[in-house]
Design an enzyme around this catalytic site. Structure first.
Site, mmCIF file in Angstrom:
data_model
loop_
_atom_site.group_PDB
_atom_site.id
_atom_site.type_symbol
_atom_site.label_atom_id
_atom_site.label_comp_id
_atom_site.label_asym_id
_atom_site.label_seq_id
_atom_site.Cartn_x
_atom_site.Cartn_y
_atom_site.Cartn_z
ATOM 1 C CG ASP A 228 16.087 -1.569 10.834
ATOM 2 O OD1 ASP A 228 17.228 -1.193 11.321
ATOM 3 O OD2 ASP A 228 16.119 -1.767 9.854
ATOM 4 C CE LYS B 40 15.704 2.507 8.868
ATOM 5 N NZ LYS B 40 17.358 2.500 8.768
ATOM 6 N N PRO B 41 12.764 6.680 12.441
ATOM 7 C CG PRO B 41 13.564 8.319 13.336
ATOM 8 C CD PRO B 41 13.387 6.357 13.158
ATOM 9 C CB ALA B 42 13.428 5.584 7.698
ATOM 10 C CG ASN B 43 12.263 0.606 8.285
ATOM 11 O OD1 ASN B 43 11.813 1.673 7.401
ATOM 12 N ND2 ASN B 43 13.073 0.519 9.930
ATOM 13 C CG ASP C 110 13.180 -2.536 5.692
ATOM 14 O OD1 ASP C 110 12.921 -3.845 6.227
ATOM 15 O OD2 ASP C 110 13.805 -1.073 6.091
ATOM 16 C CD GLU D 165 -1.442 0.398 4.092
ATOM 17 O OE1 GLU D 165 -1.879 1.221 3.894
ATOM 18 O OE2 GLU D 165 -1.570 -0.796 4.294
#
Length: 236
Positions: free
Chosen positions: A101, A103-106, A123, A59
């Site tokens: 893992d 973290k902000p990016a995930n 992720d 999505e």
């Protein structure tokens, strides 16, 4: 590129597909399809897609991720995001799956115009299933993103992985979201490993107003000894 054909990458990719496909929660990104890119697709893309590489269709989150929003969100904006992340982790942990893992990016953000508005964990590529140690081949090494990794990840102590491992990373991320920087920084993997494994976080200096009990909550969640942390998401 070339990495898409490496056996190790393909194993990790397959692990993510199986991990996410086995869950159904509004705070975990939904997977629609996966497979290998065909020669026809390679030709149609002008070579941008590599034949034999894996693909994953999931999505769309139109608002991006939390990356870049560190220190910018007020507590009333951040708090509901945190509870959505915790809800997704609780769902994952209940199925014996640890993300490893966080973290902000995930953490993806979907708008009201997207299929499912809200926060989405993504992720799960290095996720570890508690019921099957063979599903994560660490070989005595470590896996994760160093600024957010728990001490047991740096040491590769797989048997010590648990909900507390993800909650440690969650606390590192929350520290960063409120202070603008994670609790530990360093120039190298070794320096970060030493700080996470041997030292306590420095001064807590949020750049936005936060609840009075947050610092104590963070410091407990960041205890070096995993036995001193919250044992599960519900406790946290």
């Amino acid at each position: 590129g070339e990495r898409g054909l490496e056996p190790g990458y393909l194993v990790a990719f397959d692990a993510e597909v199986r991990a996410v496909a086995g869950m159904d929660h509004p705070s975990i990104v939904a997977v629609f399809d996966h497979g290998q890119i065909s020669e026809d697709a390679q030709r149609a893309s002008g070579g941008q897609l590599r034949s034999g590489s894996p693909y994953l269709a999931m999505e769309f989150a139109s608002l991006g991720s939390l990356e870049g929003l560190q220190g910018t969100l007020q507590w009333d904006e951040l708090e509901p995001v945190l509870f959505e992340i915790l809800a997704g982790l609780a769902h994952s942990h209940a199925r014996g799956l640890f993300h490893l893992d966080i973290k902000p990016a995930n953490v993806l953000l979907s708008s009201t115009s997207d299929m499912r508005p809200g926060v989405k964990l993504t992720d799960f590529g290095i996720a570890y299933a508690a019921s099957d140690e063979s599903s994560m081949d660490i070989d005595g090494g470590s896996a994760g993103t160093p600024p957010y990794m728990a001490p047991e990840q740096f040491s590769g102590s797989v048997r010590d992985f648990g909900p507390w491992t993800d909650l440690y990373a969650f606390a590192c991320m929350l520290w960063e979201m409120t202070c603008g920087a994670p609790p530990y920084s360093g120039e190298s993997f070794v320096e970060l490993a030493y700080k996470h494994m041997r030292t306590d976080p420095g001064g807590f200096d949020p750049v936005v107003p936060v609840p009075s009990g947050l610092e104590a909550w963070l410091r407990r969640s960041l205890t070096t000894d995993c036995r001193g942390r919250y044992g599960c998401v519900a406790d946290a």
